[in-house]
Design a protein around this motif. Sequence first.
Motif, PDB file in Angstrom:
ATOM      1  N   ALA A  37       0.622  -0.679  -0.045  1.00  0.00           N
ATOM      2  CA  ALA A  37      -0.017  -0.008   0.086  1.00  0.00           C
ATOM      3  C   ALA A  37       0.694   1.486  -0.168  1.00  0.00           C
ATOM      4  CB  ALA A  37      -0.825  -0.162   0.686  1.00  0.00           C
ATOM      5  N   MET A  38       2.456   1.271   1.466  1.00  0.00           N
ATOM      6  CA  MET A  38       3.363   2.256   0.822  1.00  0.00           C
ATOM      7  C   MET A  38       3.874   2.774  -0.140  1.00  0.00           C
ATOM      8  SD  MET A  38       5.715   3.358   3.039  1.00  0.00           S
ATOM      9  CE  MET A  38       6.699   1.806   2.906  1.00  0.00           C
ATOM     10  N   LEU A  39       4.360   1.908  -1.169  1.00  0.00           N
ATOM     11  CA  LEU A  39       4.144   1.901  -2.187  1.00  0.00           C
ATOM     12  C   LEU A  39       3.824   2.460  -2.898  1.00  0.00           C
ATOM     13  CD1 LEU A  39       7.274  -1.542  -2.269  1.00  0.00           C
ATOM     14  CD2 LEU A  39       7.934   1.013  -1.807  1.00  0.00           C
ATOM     15  N   SER A  40       2.254   1.539  -3.437  1.00  0.00           N
ATOM     16  CA  SER A  40       1.772   2.549  -4.200  1.00  0.00           C
ATOM     17  C   SER A  40       0.749   3.564  -4.556  1.00  0.00           C
ATOM     18  CB  SER A  40       0.419   0.974  -4.012  1.00  0.00           C
ATOM     19  OG  SER A  40      -0.527   1.179  -2.971  1.00  0.00           O
ATOM     20  N   ALA A  41       1.386   4.139  -2.737  1.00  0.00           N
ATOM     21  CA  ALA A  41       0.874   5.678  -2.848  1.00  0.00           C
ATOM     22  C   ALA A  41       1.913   5.844  -2.856  1.00  0.00           C
ATOM     23  CB  ALA A  41       0.060   5.465  -1.411  1.00  0.00           C
ATOM     24  N   LEU A  42       3.106   5.910  -3.496  1.00  0.00           N
ATOM     25  CA  LEU A  42       4.164   6.724  -3.437  1.00  0.00           C
ATOM     26  C   LEU A  42       3.481   7.314  -4.464  1.00  0.00           C
ATOM     27  CD1 LEU A  42       6.774   7.657  -2.151  1.00  0.00           C
ATOM     28  CD2 LEU A  42       7.544   5.807  -3.149  1.00  0.00           C
ATOM     29  N   GLY A  43       3.505   6.755  -5.953  1.00  0.00           N
ATOM     30  CA  GLY A  43       3.669   7.808  -7.055  1.00  0.00           C
ATOM     31  C   GLY A  43       2.366   9.387  -6.892  1.00  0.00           C
ATOM     32  N   ILE A  44       0.933   7.939  -6.314  1.00  0.00           N
ATOM     33  CA  ILE A  44       0.270   9.199  -5.790  1.00  0.00           C
ATOM     34  C   ILE A  44       0.396  10.819  -5.457  1.00  0.00           C
ATOM     35  CG2 ILE A  44      -2.052   9.794  -4.874  1.00  0.00           C
ATOM     36  CD1 ILE A  44      -2.361   8.728  -7.903  1.00  0.00           C
ATOM     37  N   ALA A  45       1.879   9.980  -4.081  1.00  0.00           N
ATOM     38  CA  ALA A  45       2.092  11.331  -3.608  1.00  0.00           C
ATOM     39  C   ALA A  45       3.411  12.269  -3.495  1.00  0.00           C
ATOM     40  CB  ALA A  45       2.556  10.513  -2.214  1.00  0.00           C
ATOM     41  N   LEU A  46       4.113  11.989  -5.211  1.00  0.00           N
ATOM     42  CA  LEU A  46       4.693  12.522  -5.562  1.00  0.00           C
ATOM     43  C   LEU A  46       4.259  13.014  -6.395  1.00  0.00           C
ATOM     44  CD1 LEU A  46       7.917   9.994  -5.739  1.00  0.00           C
ATOM     45  CD2 LEU A  46       7.949  11.980  -4.890  1.00  0.00           C
ATOM     46  N   GLY A  47       2.957  12.944  -7.200  1.00  0.00           N
ATOM     47  CA  GLY A  47       2.281  13.724  -8.020  1.00  0.00           C
ATOM     48  C   GLY A  47       2.194  15.073  -7.139  1.00  0.00           C
ATOM     49  N   VAL A  48       0.737  15.012  -6.163  1.00  0.00           N
ATOM     50  CA  VAL A  48       0.471  15.760  -5.655  1.00  0.00           C
ATOM     51  C   VAL A  48       1.762  17.044  -4.781  1.00  0.00           C
ATOM     52  CG1 VAL A  48      -1.251  16.707  -3.689  1.00  0.00           C
ATOM     53  CG2 VAL A  48      -1.939  14.706  -5.207  1.00  0.00           C
ATOM     54  N   ALA A  49       2.391  16.117  -4.436  1.00  0.00           N
ATOM     55  CA  ALA A  49       4.007  16.830  -4.213  1.00  0.00           C
ATOM     56  C   ALA A  49       4.197  18.120  -5.195  1.00  0.00           C
ATOM     57  CB  ALA A  49       4.909  16.225  -2.944  1.00  0.00           C
ATOM     58  N   THR A  50       4.450  17.373  -6.212  1.00  0.00           N
ATOM     59  CA  THR A  50       4.799  18.123  -7.156  1.00  0.00           C
ATOM     60  C   THR A  50       3.923  19.264  -7.299  1.00  0.00           C
ATOM     61  OG1 THR A  50       5.935  15.954  -8.063  1.00  0.00           O
ATOM     62  CG2 THR A  50       5.919  18.002  -9.803  1.00  0.00           C
ATOM     63  N   LEU A  51       2.441  18.583  -7.623  1.00  0.00           N
ATOM     64  CA  LEU A  51       2.219  19.883  -7.959  1.00  0.00           C
ATOM     65  C   LEU A  51       1.434  20.940  -6.902  1.00  0.00           C
ATOM     66  CD1 LEU A  51      -1.062  17.757  -8.638  1.00  0.00           C
ATOM     67  CD2 LEU A  51       0.511  19.229 -10.613  1.00  0.00           C
ATOM     68  N   VAL A  52       1.524  21.076  -5.827  1.00  0.00           N
ATOM     69  CA  VAL A  52       1.523  21.591  -4.712  1.00  0.00           C
ATOM     70  C   VAL A  52       2.498  22.623  -4.528  1.00  0.00           C
ATOM     71  CG1 VAL A  52       1.580  21.694  -2.181  1.00  0.00           C
ATOM     72  CG2 VAL A  52       0.110  20.240  -3.082  1.00  0.00           C
ATOM     73  N   ALA A  53       4.089  21.671  -4.299  1.00  0.00           N
ATOM     74  CA  ALA A  53       4.979  22.238  -4.777  1.00  0.00           C
ATOM     75  C   ALA A  53       5.732  23.654  -5.803  1.00  0.00           C
ATOM     76  CB  ALA A  53       6.183  21.298  -4.283  1.00  0.00           C
ATOM     77  N   VAL A  54       4.742  23.566  -6.691  1.00  0.00           N
ATOM     78  CA  VAL A  54       4.742  24.180  -8.121  1.00  0.00           C
ATOM     79  C   VAL A  54       4.274  25.173  -8.072  1.00  0.00           C
ATOM     80  CG1 VAL A  54       4.524  24.585 -10.703  1.00  0.00           C
ATOM     81  CG2 VAL A  54       5.854  22.140  -9.838  1.00  0.00           C
ATOM     82  N   LEU A  55       2.484  24.879  -7.404  1.00  0.00           N
ATOM     83  CA  LEU A  55       2.062  26.356  -7.617  1.00  0.00           C
ATOM     84  C   LEU A  55       2.183  27.202  -6.138  1.00  0.00           C
ATOM     85  CD1 LEU A  55      -1.320  24.054  -7.412  1.00  0.00           C
ATOM     86  CD2 LEU A  55      -0.178  26.171  -8.920  1.00  0.00           C
ATOM     87  N   GLY A  56       2.385  26.323  -4.853  1.00  0.00           N
ATOM     88  CA  GLY A  56       3.269  27.259  -3.892  1.00  0.00           C
ATOM     89  C   GLY A  56       4.530  27.906  -3.866  1.00  0.00           C
ATOM     90  N   PHE A 340      -5.734   8.758  -1.746  1.00  0.00           N
ATOM     91  CA  PHE A 340      -6.546   9.239  -0.531  1.00  0.00           C
ATOM     92  C   PHE A 340      -5.241   9.473   0.686  1.00  0.00           C
ATOM     93  CE2 PHE A 340      -7.432  10.756   3.664  1.00  0.00           C
ATOM     94  CZ  PHE A 340      -8.108  12.828   3.635  1.00  0.00           C
ATOM     95  N   ALA A 341      -4.409   8.636   0.963  1.00  0.00           N
ATOM     96  CA  ALA A 341      -3.883   8.568   1.777  1.00  0.00           C
ATOM     97  C   ALA A 341      -1.958   9.109   1.436  1.00  0.00           C
ATOM     98  CB  ALA A 341      -3.220   7.000   1.803  1.00  0.00           C
ATOM     99  N   GLY A 342      -1.816   9.121  -0.694  1.00  0.00           N
ATOM    100  CA  GLY A 342      -0.625   9.619  -0.914  1.00  0.00           C
ATOM    101  C   GLY A 342      -1.030  10.973  -1.373  1.00  0.00           C
ATOM    102  N   GLY A 343      -1.722  11.198  -1.793  1.00  0.00           N
ATOM    103  CA  GLY A 343      -2.449  12.515  -1.657  1.00  0.00           C
ATOM    104  C   GLY A 343      -1.912  13.854  -0.123  1.00  0.00           C
ATOM    105  N   THR A 344      -2.250  12.829   0.413  1.00  0.00           N
ATOM    106  CA  THR A 344      -2.400  13.815   1.980  1.00  0.00           C
ATOM    107  C   THR A 344      -0.638  13.569   2.587  1.00  0.00           C
ATOM    108  OG1 THR A 344      -5.016  12.769   3.415  1.00  0.00           O
ATOM    109  CG2 THR A 344      -2.616  13.572   4.016  1.00  0.00           C
ATOM    110  N   ALA A 345      -0.245  12.166   2.343  1.00  0.00           N
ATOM    111  CA  ALA A 345       1.479  12.789   2.692  1.00  0.00           C
ATOM    112  C   ALA A 345       2.459  13.668   1.663  1.00  0.00           C
ATOM    113  CB  ALA A 345       2.297  11.197   1.869  1.00  0.00           C
ATOM    114  N   GLY A 346       1.285  13.783   0.306  1.00  0.00           N
ATOM    115  CA  GLY A 346       2.230  13.900  -1.225  1.00  0.00           C
ATOM    116  C   GLY A 346       1.870  15.902  -1.246  1.00  0.00           C
ATOM    117  N   ALA A 347       1.165  15.960  -0.169  1.00  0.00           N
ATOM    118  CA  ALA A 347       0.066  18.106  -0.003  1.00  0.00           C
ATOM    119  C   ALA A 347       1.366  18.194   1.254  1.00  0.00           C
ATOM    120  CB  ALA A 347      -1.462  17.429   0.866  1.00  0.00           C
ATOM    121  N   VAL A 348       1.279  16.888   2.388  1.00  0.00           N
ATOM    122  CA  VAL A 348       2.035  17.938   3.501  1.00  0.00           C
ATOM    123  C   VAL A 348       3.783  18.032   2.850  1.00  0.00           C
ATOM    124  CG1 VAL A 348       2.916  16.841   5.528  1.00  0.00           C
ATOM    125  CG2 VAL A 348       0.992  16.840   5.202  1.00  0.00           C
ATOM    126  N   LEU A 349       4.175  16.843   2.093  1.00  0.00           N
ATOM    127  CA  LEU A 349       5.428  17.252   1.634  1.00  0.00           C
ATOM    128  C   LEU A 349       5.482  18.178   0.717  1.00  0.00           C
ATOM    129  CD1 LEU A 349       8.196  15.687   1.138  1.00  0.00           C
ATOM    130  CD2 LEU A 349       7.451  14.257  -1.019  1.00  0.00           C
TER     131      LEU A 349
END
Length: 406
Positions: A37-56, A340-349
């Motif tokens: 579960a952690m590994l499968s959510a990692l890709g979503i986390a990286l994508g969301v982190a990129t989106l949030v970091a770029v916009l931020g 959702f778990a990956g998105g939450t981690a990505g938003a925090v990152l």
Amino acid sequence: MSRLDARDQPGRDRSRLRAADTWALAALGVAGRPVRAMLSALGIALGVATLVAVLGISGSSRAQLIAQIDALGTNLLTVTPGQSLDGGQAVLPTTAPAMIRRIGPVHSAAAIGQVNANVYRNDRIPPANTGAITVFSAQPGLLRTLQGHMARGRFLNPATARFPAVVLGASAAAALGVDRAGGTIQVWLGNHWFAVVGIMAPLPLAPELDRTALIGFRVARSLLGAHGSPVEIYVRATPVSVAAVTSVLAATADPAAPQNVQITNPADALTARADAAVAFQGLFLGLGAIALLVGGIGIANVMVISVLERRGEIGLRRALGATRTHIAVQFVAESALLAFAGGTAGAVLGGFATTTYATARHWSTVVPAATLAAAMAAAVAVGAVAGVYPALRAARLSPAEALRTV
């Protein structure tokens, strides 16, 4: 009755699955394989982190530039000589600064003039090592017009402008290795010793002056033979009258040839930088979206494998009364929960990356709540879509066929 339930036996009472039970089952399915579960959510986390970091980061940069423009004002104009009709370089009259000051809405105007000289740390430096430092003559009111500040010492005044005294820009002082002012340090300028009376702080609206050495007009004429014509005039006007002042500046600066005068607003450069940051934002958002899509494909792949591994569980649930729709909803919910778990981690990152970068640049951190909500919603949507195919495969399994694997 849905299509997935069409083959269910019609005589039985259909079982029901509450929403709370659906998410509880999804959580159990995800928690049963934590590493996967952690590994499968990692890709979503990286994508969301990129989106949030770029916009931020983009939002923080733009907010900083806008704050800088607001603090410095957009009422600073520059007057420079353009090209004459014969293609040569035009020359502004020596009376241009005084004439411009007579314009009613003009608060102040100060000029700089070209000086054919180089500046060195001492008289032992080879002439070729100029350090790309330009020497200008400057009027005492220049710093006030630019709303600049001194890092060390004082700016030129009517007294020091008559003597071999020099004020260094921030970059010029660093290049010469000068960190003190007040007349205790001298530099070799135009084959004469000049006392360093001040070091300017960086000038955001006039960065071209950061790598210059400024001396008085009078000493430039008497000691270095400068002609005294201004090469640039900085004008500070009433904010509401900038357009009106712009319309008469050329004719006021050079009544004989107003077509040879160029008028610019330095604040336009900062505005262009803010617009450029937004232009590159689309590119990085595209990269973030690709990362999010790759993460969704990863979730789909993991869920397909999960269906194959959990055929016994699926068959048992079907035998106990679960419908095809229940099975499908469970696997879609698991995919959405992973996302959702990956998105939450990505938003925090992404928020952490934005805060770290903004703090390092001394910016105010700007991460809009709408950005976080949109990124999370996109992650959940991608996860839910990614789970549709595995869910359909799980729902199509017949109880007898699934139970053979138990």
